[in-house]
Design a protein around this motif. Structure first.
Motif, PDB file in Angstrom:
ATOM      1  N   GLN A  77       0.831  -1.206   0.000  1.00 38.37           N
ATOM      2  CA  GLN A  77       0.000   0.000   0.000  1.00 38.37           C
ATOM      3  C   GLN A  77       0.866   1.259   0.000  1.00 38.37           C
ATOM      4  O   GLN A  77       0.585   2.215  -0.728  1.00 38.37           O
ATOM      5  N   ASN A  98       2.416   1.747  -3.409  1.00 37.22           N
ATOM      6  CA  ASN A  98       1.416   2.184  -4.386  1.00 37.22           C
ATOM      7  C   ASN A  98       1.073   3.658  -4.203  1.00 37.22           C
ATOM      8  O   ASN A  98       0.950   4.410  -5.183  1.00 37.22           O
ATOM      9  N   PHE A 104       3.331  -4.763  -9.445  1.00 40.94           N
ATOM     10  CA  PHE A 104       2.435  -3.885 -10.206  1.00 40.94           C
ATOM     11  C   PHE A 104       2.546  -4.046 -11.724  1.00 40.94           C
ATOM     12  O   PHE A 104       1.871  -3.329 -12.463  1.00 40.94           O
ATOM     13  N   CYS A 154      -7.033   0.521  -2.415  1.00 41.10           N
ATOM     14  CA  CYS A 154      -5.970   1.447  -2.806  1.00 41.10           C
ATOM     15  C   CYS A 154      -5.562   1.219  -4.257  1.00 41.10           C
ATOM     16  O   CYS A 154      -5.403   2.169  -5.036  1.00 41.10           O
ATOM     17  N   LEU A 155      -5.420  -0.043  -4.637  1.00 46.26           N
ATOM     18  CA  LEU A 155      -5.039  -0.375  -6.014  1.00 46.26           C
ATOM     19  C   LEU A 155      -6.133   0.016  -7.002  1.00 46.26           C
ATOM     20  O   LEU A 155      -5.853   0.537  -8.092  1.00 46.26           O
ATOM     21  N   SER A 179      -6.156   3.712  -7.558  1.00 46.99           N
ATOM     22  CA  SER A 179      -5.051   4.118  -8.436  1.00 46.99           C
ATOM     23  C   SER A 179      -5.404   3.863  -9.900  1.00 46.99           C
ATOM     24  O   SER A 179      -5.123   4.690 -10.767  1.00 46.99           O
ATOM     25  N   LYS A 180      -6.028   2.714 -10.174  1.00 49.68           N
ATOM     26  CA  LYS A 180      -6.425   2.395 -11.545  1.00 49.68           C
ATOM     27  C   LYS A 180      -7.462   3.382 -12.058  1.00 49.68           C
ATOM     28  O   LYS A 180      -7.430   3.795 -13.219  1.00 49.68           O
TER      29      LYS A 180
END
Length: 330
Positions: free
Chosen positions: A249, A252, A277, A308-309, A312-313
């Motif tokens: 996390q 990222n 990633f 969180c991922l 981000s996307k």
């Protein structure tokens, strides 16, 4: 030697060290010392002073006496027991420890250069105890370069644990963090080792380092083993998994910082970035498997990483859409 082997003395030694809640380490230290060291009556007397188990009721000056005895360059067994006593005194008698001088700390720090690995470890433990005192934090920073050298050049789990604990306990200035940069590849090797206690400590350190923008690329581009994602196995201890997820996390979040994204970074194919990633990363599958982990802390941390991922996307898609729109606008 017979005096050290009698049951009464063994019991006193165990009572002293297990009083600090370290029964297993006590057994290892004592058994190895008894088998490998020779000492006379003077050493017996000094060691008995170091292993007194009534430190909580000790008269003022106990820590000073142990430090004074350490200055006399005793044999390795006695040296080790004195360091045990000093470490425990610092924790239990902090009102005495705060009056220790820089020379006292230098004395212990000098033992990081001792030929015996066990003495190095005990010195690291004593310095770590001093690091628990706010007034001594600045002084402890001086030993960081030597600690990094020990941790990155000697492959020993006990030394790794002691050294990494000290690095995690020390409040470091920015220039000290830059010294740590060269140790990142070795830290990554320790992480991929088999000792869970060492993994836990190195993960805590890597989380701290990942929050330093100057070190983020060094961590992400660090080479890892092909089976790096095995560190997300449900068989690992929950506390290790939680720290591993916190590291993901943190990395990222750092990667998605606008300042970091303003630079075009290239990562090697075997880098940590590609393992976590990259387009072919199996991290999403590993995370989904951990959602059913029996420990709630792990479940909670997995959900945070997934969110969180995904966030981000979404941001990446929005940025791509904005860029495409600007290109199409006459």
């Amino acid at each position: 030697m017979d005096n050290f082997l009698d049951p009464k003395t063994r019991r006193n030694v165990l009572i002293f060290i297990t009083g600090a809640g370290t029964a297993y380490l006590a057994y290892k230290v004592i058994s190895s010392a008894l088998l490998g060291c020779q000492q006379g009556q003077d050493a017996v007397s000094i060691a008995r002073l170091a292993i007194r188990h009534d430190l909580t009721k000790s008269r003022s000056g106990e820590l000073r006496r142990l430090l004074t005895l350490l200055k006399h360059q005793p044999d390795n067994f006695t040296k080790g027991m004195l360091l045990h006593g000093i470490t425990r005194c610092i924790y239990l008698l902090d009102y005495e420890a705060k009056y220790c001088t820089d020379d006292d700390i230098n004395l212990i720090g000098s033992l990081l250069n001792d030929e015996e690995k066990g003495i190095k470890i005990q010195a690291l433990n004593a310095l770590n105890a001093f690091a628990s005192l706010e007034a001594k934090q600045y002084k402890i920073q001086e030993f960081v370069p030597r600690v990094i050298e020990l941790v990155t050049t000697i492959w020993d789990s006990d030394l790794h644990i002691a050294g990494l604990k000290l690095l995690n306990s020390t409040t470091m200035e920015d220039y000290v963090f830059m010294m740590i940069r060269r140790g990142i590849p070795s830290f990554m090797e320790i992480l991929q080792g088999k000792n869970h206690l060492a993994q836990l400590q190195v993960l805590k350190l890597l989380v701290t380092l990942s929050q330093k923008e100057e070190l983020l690329y060094d961590i992400l581009n660090c080479q890892v083993f092909p089976d790096f994602l095995s560190l997300f196995s449900p068989q690992l201890p929950g506390n290790v998994l939680c720290q591993m997820l916190i590291l993901v996390q943190s990395l990222n979040v750092g990667m998605n910082n606008p300042q970091y994204q303003s630079v075009f970074w290239e990562y090697n194919e075997e880098s940590l970035h590609e393992a976590l990633f990259g387009q072919d990363s199996r991290l999403p599958n590993k995370l989904l498997a951990l959602i059913l982990h029996p420990e709630e802390d792990v479940q909670r941390q997995v959900c945070q990483v997934i969110l969180c991922l995904e966030h981000s996307k979404s941001n990446e898609s929005l940025i791509d859409l904005q860029n495409n729109t600007m290109q199409l606008t006459p």
